[in-house]
Design a protein around this motif. Structure first.
Motif, PDB file in Angstrom:
ATOM      1  N   LEU A  31     -67.109  26.568  71.263  1.00 19.95           N
ATOM      2  CA  LEU A  31     -67.158  25.967  72.503  1.00 19.95           C
ATOM      3  C   LEU A  31     -67.585  26.789  73.736  1.00 19.95           C
ATOM      4  N   GLY A  32     -67.889  28.105  73.367  1.00 20.92           N
ATOM      5  CA  GLY A  32     -68.632  28.944  74.339  1.00 20.92           C
ATOM      6  C   GLY A  32     -67.589  29.266  75.541  1.00 20.92           C
ATOM      7  N   THR A  33     -66.414  29.515  75.292  1.00 19.02           N
ATOM      8  CA  THR A  33     -65.536  30.111  76.089  1.00 19.02           C
ATOM      9  C   THR A  33     -64.954  31.028  75.626  1.00 19.02           C
ATOM     10  N   ASP A  34     -63.804  31.649  76.314  1.00 24.39           N
ATOM     11  CA  ASP A  34     -63.164  32.991  76.026  1.00 24.39           C
ATOM     12  C   ASP A  34     -61.642  32.641  75.664  1.00 24.39           C
ATOM     13  N   VAL A  35     -60.898  33.480  74.816  1.00 27.14           N
ATOM     14  CA  VAL A  35     -59.867  33.212  74.394  1.00 27.14           C
ATOM     15  C   VAL A  35     -58.722  33.219  75.418  1.00 27.14           C
ATOM     16  N   GLU A  36     -58.765  34.051  76.476  1.00 30.51           N
ATOM     17  CA  GLU A  36     -57.823  34.351  77.553  1.00 30.51           C
ATOM     18  C   GLU A  36     -58.028  33.247  78.397  1.00 30.51           C
ATOM     19  N   GLU A  37     -59.251  32.808  78.718  1.00 33.52           N
ATOM     20  CA  GLU A  37     -59.550  31.588  79.630  1.00 33.52           C
ATOM     21  C   GLU A  37     -58.883  30.607  78.916  1.00 33.52           C
ATOM     22  N   ALA A  38     -58.802  30.257  77.819  1.00 29.01           N
ATOM     23  CA  ALA A  38     -58.485  29.006  77.178  1.00 29.01           C
ATOM     24  C   ALA A  38     -56.855  28.666  77.161  1.00 29.01           C
ATOM     25  N   LYS A  39     -56.179  29.908  77.107  1.00 22.34           N
ATOM     26  CA  LYS A  39     -54.488  29.815  76.978  1.00 22.34           C
ATOM     27  C   LYS A  39     -54.119  29.184  78.211  1.00 22.34           C
ATOM     28  N   GLY A  40     -53.250  28.236  77.989  1.00 27.06           N
ATOM     29  CA  GLY A  40     -52.621  27.437  79.071  1.00 27.06           C
ATOM     30  C   GLY A  40     -53.185  26.323  79.548  1.00 27.06           C
ATOM     31  N   ARG A  41     -54.636  26.055  79.342  1.00 25.38           N
ATOM     32  CA  ARG A  41     -55.496  25.220  79.937  1.00 25.38           C
ATOM     33  C   ARG A  41     -55.081  23.936  79.308  1.00 25.38           C
ATOM     34  N   THR A  42     -55.414  22.875  79.771  1.00 25.23           N
ATOM     35  CA  THR A  42     -55.510  21.511  79.114  1.00 25.23           C
ATOM     36  C   THR A  42     -56.416  21.484  77.901  1.00 25.23           C
ATOM     37  N   PHE A  43     -56.408  20.696  76.986  1.00 24.99           N
ATOM     38  CA  PHE A  43     -57.365  20.689  76.192  1.00 24.99           C
ATOM     39  C   PHE A  43     -58.673  19.996  76.576  1.00 24.99           C
ATOM     40  N   VAL A  44     -58.515  19.178  77.667  1.00 24.40           N
ATOM     41  CA  VAL A  44     -59.673  18.666  78.352  1.00 24.40           C
ATOM     42  C   VAL A  44     -60.383  19.683  79.037  1.00 24.40           C
ATOM     43  N   GLN A  45     -59.716  20.416  79.918  1.00 19.48           N
ATOM     44  CA  GLN A  45     -60.263  21.430  80.471  1.00 19.48           C
ATOM     45  C   GLN A  45     -61.151  22.543  79.434  1.00 19.48           C
ATOM     46  N   PHE A  46     -60.371  22.779  78.378  1.00 21.88           N
ATOM     47  CA  PHE A  46     -60.863  23.691  77.452  1.00 21.88           C
ATOM     48  C   PHE A  46     -61.966  23.422  76.523  1.00 21.88           C
ATOM     49  N   VAL A  47     -62.331  22.059  76.173  1.00 21.58           N
ATOM     50  CA  VAL A  47     -63.460  21.517  75.525  1.00 21.58           C
ATOM     51  C   VAL A  47     -64.521  21.117  76.179  1.00 21.58           C
ATOM     52  N   ARG A  59     -51.902  26.074  73.345  1.00 22.03           N
ATOM     53  CA  ARG A  59     -51.016  27.054  72.995  1.00 22.03           C
ATOM     54  C   ARG A  59     -51.508  28.280  72.280  1.00 22.03           C
ATOM     55  N   ILE A  60     -52.172  27.891  70.969  1.00 22.99           N
ATOM     56  CA  ILE A  60     -52.927  28.913  70.321  1.00 22.99           C
ATOM     57  C   ILE A  60     -54.184  28.565  70.038  1.00 22.99           C
ATOM     58  N   VAL A  61     -55.262  29.596  70.128  1.00 19.84           N
ATOM     59  CA  VAL A  61     -56.459  29.380  69.981  1.00 19.84           C
ATOM     60  C   VAL A  61     -57.076  30.501  69.281  1.00 19.84           C
ATOM     61  N   ASN A  62     -58.194  30.250  68.040  1.00 17.24           N
ATOM     62  CA  ASN A  62     -58.673  31.516  67.549  1.00 17.24           C
ATOM     63  C   ASN A  62     -60.200  31.699  68.281  1.00 17.24           C
ATOM     64  N   PRO A  63     -60.758  33.054  67.797  1.00 16.62           N
ATOM     65  CA  PRO A  63     -61.816  33.511  68.456  1.00 16.62           C
ATOM     66  C   PRO A  63     -62.989  32.176  68.046  1.00 16.62           C
TER      67      PRO A  63
END
Ligand code: ADP
Length: 449
Positions: free
Chosen positions: A147-163, A137-141
């Motif tokens: 984790l080597g990803t982008d804030v916009e990419e991260a939002k709405g993803r599942t935690f598993v996809q994100f990390v 829901r919320i992720v900071n820079p």
């Protein structure tokens, strides 16, 4: 008030009509015709008054309804309130007060959210807030950077996809299962992460707070400290063991043999000198590293300083049978430096060049001016430094080849680096193994306030 008027009229009018019918029936006469006309007239007026009042009332209610509809959309209405003095005014006042309160609360919420997002943006620790089904829901820079990803990419993803790391998701799952805070350390490619997964528990689990802390630097500092202690003890142990062995040999009878005793005493003196030099270097390094040396700036002519340093090492140069030449132009601009400290750097570089160059080798001291700074180089034709060692040469206790180290502690270049940096300068080394090395440092030219 209007309702009670209608109620009264609804009683009075039927009674009036009944009374009127009774009077006509009892006294059928001419004057009754006039009376009936008069009563009819009065009733007509009353009817008109009732109609007018009900129209007014309808109009007023419509006005309030339009005003309320306007408010329900945006919170403020463009339709003006109907002006009237009645209970409606109180209702309207209450609604307006409640709307103003809500507006204040929603402004406060927006301010709080803004503060929270600003804090999250500038935090060093990574923060990820998940909803109860594990979506970001919320992720900071900071979290994205770790984790080597982008804030916009991260939002709405599942935690598993994100990390994309099963060890981190496992910690979150444990927290989900146990409804408790779960902590763990995870080593990624070049980052050591501490992960703290906490469920939001206010009665029901409604999501998770995941904190990611970068422990790489801390871990590195701990390793440096441990290495430092190991290195110091190692450096102390060798001369101490040697002194002890010499003392024991003397005690066991070598004292009776004066030439041997003198030799042993000489060796002991050398070891004590090495120990003293090591302790002085350690003391220097700790003061320089903690910023506890005050630099006493004076204007110095580079050639004078170089000649003085070379002079101090002339005996060693002769003993090592090395050809040392100073090729420095006389006309270089003055530098404002702590003379003793920069001389310490020069002596260290020259001393190393002499130490690591075979007899008949060459050592040249060069200096030039470029872009507001002066660069001094000590170039030798000695053993050189292997490529893999070159990046570490300025680290504390680093020695290329411990077997042929020539008695140094490995602290000289670390001290030199700190001194040069304290002068806003830089120091570096170039080398080809087997051909020689060039150590250079540059210092800014001009006055220091
Ligand atoms: P030390 O007191 O051991 O000389 P330094 O910090 O001055 O400590 O140097 C660290 C190491 O760097 C030395 O032990 C040596 O291996 C290498 N080194 C320094 N200068 C030279 C040089 N001119 N030629 C070859 N190796 C050098």
């Amino acid at each position: 008030m209007f309702a009670s008027l209608l109620r009264t009229l609804s009683i009075v009018i039927p009674i009036g009509i009944l009374a009127w019918l009774y009077v006509i029936w009892r006294f059928p006469a001419q004057y009754l015709v006039h009376l009936s006309l008069m009563v009819g007239g009065i009733m007509l007026v009353v009817g008109i008054a009732i109609y007018w009042l009900s129209e007014q009332h309808r109009h007023y209610l419509n006005g309030i309804a339009n005003w309320a509809e306007g408010i329900s959309g945006s919170g403020t209405s463009t339709v003006p309130l109907p002006a009237t003095e009645s209970a409606g005014v109180r209702i309207v006042g209450a609604v307006q007060r409640s709307i103003r309160k809500q507006q204040r609360q929603s402004k406060k919420r927006a301010r709080d959210l803004d503060r929270l997002l600003t804090i999250l943006d500038y935090m060093n620790d990574g923060v990820v807030i998940l909803n109860k089904s594990g979506r970001v829901r919320i992720v900071n820079p900071a979290a994205c950077a770790l984790l080597g990803t982008d804030v916009e990419e991260a939002k709405g993803r599942t935690f598993v996809q994100f990390v994309r790391d099963h060890r981190i998701t496992e910690l979150w799952r444990q927290s989900e299962d146990t409804k408790l805070q779960v902590k763990g350390t995870v080593e990624l490619a070049d980052v050591l992460l501490r992960v703290v997964a906490t469920p939001f528990l206010h009665g029901n689990a409604r999501g998770f707070l995941i904190i990611l802390q970068d422990l790489t630097e801390l871990n590195h500092l701990q390793t440096v400290r441990q290495n430092f202690v190991t290195n110091v003890s190692h450096e102390l142990r060798t001369p101490l063991a040697s002194i002890r062995a010499l003392a024991e040999t003397l005690a066991e009878g070598a004292l009776e043999d004066p030439p041997a005793a003198r030799r042993f005493l000489n060796r002991m003196e050398i070891e004590v000198d090495a120990l003293t030099a090591l302790v002085t270097d350690l003391f220097d390094l700790s003061r320089i590293e903690s910023g506890h040396i005050g630099l006493e700036y004076v204007e110095v002519k580079p050639l004078d300083l170089i000649n003085e340093s070379v002079e101090r090492l002339s005996t060693q140069v002769d003993r090592a049978q090395i050809d040392l030449a100073v090729k420095v132009p006389d006309k270089l601009p003055l530098v404002t430096i702590d003379r003793d400290r920069i001389e310490q750097v020069m002596v260290n570089l020259l001393h190393n060049a002499i130490k690591f160059t075979q007899p008949n080798g060459e050592v040249n001291v060069l200096a030039e001016q470029n872009n507001g700074s002066i660069t001094v180089s000590v170039k030798d034709t000695g053993v050189g430094i292997p490529d893999e060692d070159l990046p570490h040469i300025f680290e504390r206790f680093y020695k290329v080849d411990r077997a042929r180290r020539g008695g140094g502690s490995g602290l000289g270049l670390a001290i030199a680096k700190h001194i040069v940096q304290a002068h806003d300068g830089t120091i570096w080394a170039e080398s080809v193994e087997g051909e020689g090395s060039t150590f250079s440092f540059s210092l800014p030219v001009g006055n220091r306030e």
